[in-house]
Design an enzyme around this catalytic site. Sequence first.
Site, short mmCIF file in Angstrom:
data_model
loop_
_atom_site.label_atom_id
_atom_site.label_comp_id
_atom_site.label_asym_id
_atom_site.label_seq_id
_atom_site.Cartn_x
_atom_site.Cartn_y
_atom_site.Cartn_z
N GLY A 161 0.82 -1.21 0.00
CA GLY A 161 0.00 0.00 0.00
C GLY A 161 0.85 1.25 0.00
O GLY A 161 1.59 1.51 0.94
N SER A 162 0.77 2.03 -1.06
CA SER A 162 1.68 3.16 -1.19
C SER A 162 1.21 4.07 -2.31
O SER A 162 0.10 3.93 -2.82
CB SER A 162 3.10 2.64 -1.47
OG SER A 162 3.06 1.65 -2.48
#
Length: 201
Positions: A161-162
């Site tokens: 997640g980024s």
Amino acid sequence: MNFAPGVHKWALPPLVGAVLFTFVFPPLAALLLAFGLFALWNFRDPERHPPTVGIVAPADGKVSVVREEGDQFRVGVYMNALDVHVIRAPKKGYVDGVSHSPGANKPAFSKESENNERVDVDFGLFEVSLIAGWFARRIVPYVHDGDSVAKGDRLGHIAFGSRADVLLPPSIDRDHLLVEEGDSVRAGETVIAEVPDDDDV
């Protein structure tokens, strides 16, 4: 299937643990197996085939930011936990610098994520930023000062997640943009901006 570097650190321990706990404590084994498979999925690195014309998305996911900054436009792509997390070059260029900045650990989908830990890859006329999310906060750049990259080449990996931003060259104006916030894109393949005739891609 190819995997990004570091996959063994995240996937191997839970998978081994799942085997060891299968007959001792099955619920824990199932949990470890699920996390191990999730890690494998998150670190997958499929091949991509960049188009010959245009500037491409740096990451898989949804466009979360399109805004003007001075004489340049920034396009940000939010990657959820299920997206491919390998970041790719939006166009060819030479790496002028790679800098790491520590920061907060806000969720990558929030506006405050711009203050998170990040790695900025400077190409002179454009820049790609790898921004960590709140969970793993692990960014691994693949390039160094002086490297030459082609469009679609791998620049690095961000775990779990980024967000990845590209600050487009000054020659790109609003009329050249082909995406808006909410659009789904694929790293190295989706064209996010047309290129003026005098801009070498």
